[in-house]
Design a protein around this motif. Structure first.
Motif, short mmCIF file in Angstrom:
data_model
loop_
_atom_site.label_atom_id
_atom_site.label_comp_id
_atom_site.label_asym_id
_atom_site.label_seq_id
_atom_site.Cartn_x
_atom_site.Cartn_y
_atom_site.Cartn_z
N UNK A 453 6.11 7.49 6.79
CA UNK A 453 5.85 7.30 5.36
C UNK A 453 6.40 5.98 4.84
N UNK A 454 7.07 5.24 5.70
CA UNK A 454 7.65 3.97 5.28
C UNK A 454 9.01 4.15 4.65
N UNK A 455 9.79 3.08 4.71
CA UNK A 455 11.07 3.02 4.02
C UNK A 455 11.02 1.79 3.12
N UNK A 456 12.09 1.53 2.38
CA UNK A 456 12.08 0.40 1.47
C UNK A 456 11.77 -0.91 2.19
N UNK A 457 12.18 -1.02 3.43
CA UNK A 457 11.98 -2.28 4.16
C UNK A 457 10.68 -2.32 4.96
N UNK A 458 9.94 -1.23 5.00
CA UNK A 458 8.73 -1.21 5.83
C UNK A 458 7.48 -0.77 5.10
N UNK A 459 7.62 -0.24 3.90
CA UNK A 459 6.46 0.36 3.23
C UNK A 459 5.39 -0.66 2.91
N UNK A 460 5.79 -1.90 2.65
CA UNK A 460 4.82 -2.95 2.33
C UNK A 460 3.76 -3.12 3.41
N UNK A 461 4.17 -3.08 4.64
CA UNK A 461 3.30 -3.42 5.76
C UNK A 461 2.39 -2.28 6.20
N UNK A 462 2.61 -1.08 5.67
CA UNK A 462 1.77 0.05 6.07
C UNK A 462 0.39 -0.05 5.43
N UNK A 463 -0.60 0.50 6.09
CA UNK A 463 -1.96 0.57 5.55
C UNK A 463 -2.50 1.97 5.81
N UNK A 464 -2.00 2.97 5.07
CA UNK A 464 -2.33 4.37 5.37
C UNK A 464 -3.82 4.66 5.21
N UNK A 465 -4.32 5.50 6.06
CA UNK A 465 -5.69 5.99 5.90
C UNK A 465 -5.77 6.84 4.63
N UNK A 466 -6.88 6.72 3.93
CA UNK A 466 -7.07 7.46 2.69
C UNK A 466 -8.39 8.23 2.77
N UNK A 467 -8.31 9.54 2.62
CA UNK A 467 -9.50 10.38 2.57
C UNK A 467 -9.67 10.91 1.16
N UNK A 468 -10.57 10.29 0.41
CA UNK A 468 -10.86 10.82 -0.92
C UNK A 468 -11.75 12.05 -0.78
N UNK A 469 -11.59 13.05 -1.64
CA UNK A 469 -12.40 14.26 -1.55
C UNK A 469 -13.89 13.93 -1.64
N UNK A 470 -14.67 14.58 -0.83
CA UNK A 470 -16.11 14.31 -0.81
C UNK A 470 -16.81 14.89 -2.04
N UNK A 471 -16.24 15.96 -2.60
CA UNK A 471 -16.85 16.59 -3.77
C UNK A 471 -15.80 16.83 -4.83
N UNK A 472 -16.28 17.07 -6.04
CA UNK A 472 -15.38 17.38 -7.14
C UNK A 472 -14.98 18.85 -7.09
N UNK A 473 -13.72 19.16 -7.44
CA UNK A 473 -13.36 20.58 -7.55
C UNK A 473 -14.01 21.20 -8.78
N UNK A 474 -14.11 22.49 -8.79
CA UNK A 474 -14.68 23.17 -9.95
C UNK A 474 -13.69 23.15 -11.10
N UNK A 475 -14.19 22.97 -12.31
CA UNK A 475 -13.33 23.04 -13.49
C UNK A 475 -12.73 24.44 -13.63
N UNK A 476 -11.52 24.51 -14.17
CA UNK A 476 -10.87 25.81 -14.35
C UNK A 476 -11.21 26.44 -15.70
#
Length: 729
Positions: A453-476
């Motif tokens: 997850x990175x630390x204060x000295x390493x988080x800058x250099x990370x490039x995490x994969x991001x999976x955005x949801x393919x669909x919207x959740x249903x409204x409550x």
């Protein structure tokens, strides 16, 4: 560089939004219908192919541009068998064609659709009228608007028809105002008519009730109170008071609340408004609350205020004793305050007894947790980590809902490490992750456990994969029409429809408030949208707390709280500056809540709140001749350059870089020169600017939440240890 932005205060007293009642200022972080569902049931209560729920073909297309999805929509729309997917494809295709000026093609896509797609039958007629208009067929346009009013007179879509028909016949505008006063079109009609005749009280009150965030709103309030006061009824005063309160004009809000129906909430606000604005009379009004509504929660708040305002310790203690005797939920905090007043009277023996009472009889309360934490910090500062651990450890076990539980738990882990008990420390960090998975200290715990997850000295250099949801959740919450429009990505139409359904503006239910937040996010009102969602956690009634716990199990809540506007621009300029895009997203969320036009009192502008002088400096360095700070692309380009600059100043330590972004390099350099610790976590806690300390924790807390929600690796990892993590994320 970037100072405090727009400040929002929780606006409702007696609705569970208790931050205002206790005087807490919240940084920018700022709903009814027969089909209303209980919160927590929405996303799991409907089959996948039912109206209002995500679908397999059309729903994944919502995030695409009209050109990108056109082929798939056409293919789906041309299927021979009638289905929800086909209906959705036809409707969405027609909407895209209308926006592209292709009215005739849209008309063809909509042909007969109202029969196949009954949930949106009124909306289909609305789209058909728009398509005819785009195609230049005026007689058909008028006939369709008239058909819509005739067939669906009570549907919010009729307000659109009445608006356009009223351009040639004023009686239709009268109908719109009478039947749909909350509809944006009715507000527009009122504003147009007020331009011709500004002294129409009924129209002015429509603005007061239904256009709280409109330009010139407080001017409307002032006009009414100055010109029409004798004609106003108590309910009118209540609406005016609420409007002033929403816009933080507390002295005038107090004046109006004093003339509103005398409920405990209104009486308290009349007092609190004077208090907040520094006007005299607040103490007398607090006393009136206690006298008129002695058993109300507001009376307990009023007594707490009176104790804080009392100049003599004896008088403060008298007020606090009333709180302790009559308001058991406030007794622990009142006891702590009483102990402080006893200290002022040099009654240390009695003060100690009172504190001991809190620790024994009220061990599971926030007051006891705060007291324990204060003692633990004192011992840690003296280097006695064993005793510090002993004081703080019960907080994580006995006070898991306390705001300081995560912080206390993390530091118990750190102190345990210092005592040489690494296995025990790991168990404590895992407990912080399990119980407080959304906190800044969960990220610090995950880092200590060696997660990626990175630390204060390493988080800058990370490039995490991001999976955005393919669909919207249903409204409550909301009607089937609202839910279906939302699933189709028709956010402006959904927002308009919601204005009619949302009846509880002054005291929304949990589900209404959440839905309002989601609707606001859909139309780009990100600041208020995130505000509405984030403040659900402040509800204090037991049933509301239970609803909140249920809601936190749903991905819909977290996706609303941590949205991804401007993702393309963020990823582009983050890559250019070799910055972790989630760190940039986290910083933007804290700076502006993704409001591209926002400007602070000192001139900081846009998404990354760049100061004009700083922007000029950056532009000269990157040879950028022209830019607009309220343009998202320009702002992110300039802001990421500066964030890279602060990283380079501090050897890529992201904590120092982020602190510098907020407080300026001079301040951070001064803190470093005086620092008495090499421990970065300790340094964070010792930052002398409370704003910057909170800013650093908020930015990295944001980063952690984006990581745990959208990065597949970390999401899977956290789901194994925390029951709080949404299972459908």
């Amino acid at each position: 560089m970037l100072k405090q932005r727009k400040i929002w205060i929780v606006l409702a007293a007696g609705t569970g939004l208790s931050a205002l009642l206790i005087g807490t200022f919240l940084p920018i972080e700022k709903l009814k219908d027969a089909s209303h569902q209980a919160i927590g049931l929405g996303s799991n209560s409907t089959k996948p192919e039912s109206v209002g729920s995500p679908s397999t073909i059309v729903s994944p297309l919502i995030a695409q541009s009209p050109n990108q999805r056109a082929a798939t929509l056409k293919a789906t729309a041309q299927k021979s068998t009638v289905s929800l997917e086909r209906n959705r494809a036809r409707y969405l295709l027609a909407s895209d064609l209308i926006a592209q000026g292709q009215g005739d093609k849209a008309i063809e896509s909509l042909k007969g659709l109202e029969k196949d797609y009954p949930v949106l039958s009124a909306q289909v007629l609305l789209k058909r009228a728009q398509a005819y208009e785009v195609a230049g067929k005026q007689s058909e346009t008028t006939a369709t608007w008239q058909e819509l009013v005739k067939q669906y007179p009570n549907d919010p879509a009729a307000a659109e028809a009445l608006f356009f028909l009223g351009k040639s016949n004023p009686k239709y505008w009268d109908q719109a105002i009478e039947k749909f006063p909350a509809h944006p079109r009715s507000v527009e009609i009122a504003q147009l008519r007020l331009k011709k005749n500004p002294n129409q009280l009924a129209l002015l009150m429509l603005i007061v009730n239904h256009a709280t965030n409109s330009e010139g709103y407080t001017g409307v309030l002032n006009k009414i109170t100055e010109k029409f006061a004798p004609q106003l009824q108590p309910k009118d005063w209540e609406a005016i008071a609420f409007g002033y309160w929403e816009n933080q004009v507390y002295d005038k809000g107090a004046f109006a609340y004093a003339r509103a129906p005398q409920t405990a909430v209104n009486a308290y606000r009349a007092a609190r408004g004077l208090h907040l604005s520094g006007k005299p009379g607040g103490e007398d009004r607090y006393r009136q609350v206690v006298q008129q509504f002695p058993n109300s929660p507001e009376a307990g708040l009023a007594l707490t205020r009176l104790a804080a305002l009392a100049e003599q310790p004896q008088l403060a203690i008298a007020y606090l004793d009333q709180v302790i005797q009559h308001f058991p939920d406030r007794a622990p905090a009142a006891l702590v305050e009483k102990s402080k007043q006893l200290d002022k009277l040099n009654s240390s023996k009695f003060a100690t007894q009172v504190r001991q009472l809190v620790l024994t009889q009220y061990a599971n309360t926030d007051a006891a947790a705060e007291m324990r934490w204060a003692y633990a910090q004192e011992r840690a500062k003296a280097g006695d980590f064993r005793l510090a651990k002993q004081w703080a450890e019960p907080i994580l076990n006995n006070n898991p809902d306390s705001e300081i539980a995560a912080q206390a738990g993390f530091w118990v882990g750190k102190w345990t490490e210092k005592l040489g008990k690494s296995d025990e420390a790991k168990a404590i960090y895992q407990k912080v992750l399990a119980q407080h998975s959304d906190s800044y200290y969960a990220w610090r715990s995950a880092s200590r456990l060696g997660w990626n997850v990175g630390d204060f000295n390493s988080v800058r250099s990370l490039n995490p994969a991001v999976n955005k949801p393919a669909t919207r959740p249903e409204l409550v919450s909301g009607s089937p029409v609202l839910k279906e429009l939302y699933q189709l990505g028709q956010d402006r139409d959904a927002w308009t429809h919601w204005q009619i359904e949302f009846q509880g503006r002054m005291a929304p239910t949990m589900a209404e408030q959440f839905t309002d937040g989601v609707m606001r996010l859909g139309v780009g009102d990100n600041l208020d949208g995130i505000f509405m969602v984030s403040n659900l956690s402040d509800r204090d009634k037991p049933e509301e707390k239970e609803q909140y716990r249920s809601l936190k199990q749903q991905s819909a809540y977290w996706q609303a709280l941590y949205p991804f506007p401007y993702l393309q621009e963020i990823e582009n300029w983050s890559q250019q500056q070799q910055l972790n895009p989630l760190l940039v997203t986290a910083l933007i969320r804290q700076e502006s809540r993704f409001e591209s036009k926002i400007k602070s009192s000192v001139g900081a502008t846009g998404l990354m709140q760049v100061m004009p002088d700083t922007a000029t400096f950056i532009a000269s360095n990157i040879k950028l001749k022209q830019f607009k700070l309220d343009d998202p692309n320009d702002n992110i380009r300039l802001g990421t350059w500066y964030l890279d600059h602060t990283h380079l100043e501090y050897n890529n330590n992201s904590m120092l870089a982020v602190a510098s972004y907020n407080a300026g390099p001079g301040a951070v350099g001064g803190w470093l020169s005086k620092a008495k610790t090499q421990d970065t976590d300790e340094f964070v806690e010792m930052i002398p600017y409370d704003e910057t300390k909170g800013y650093v924790k908020s930015v990295f807390g944001n980063y952690w939440n984006y990581l745990r929600l959208y990065n597949p690796e970390i999401s899977k990892q956290i789901s194994k240890v925390s029951s709080e993590h949404p299972k459908d994320s």
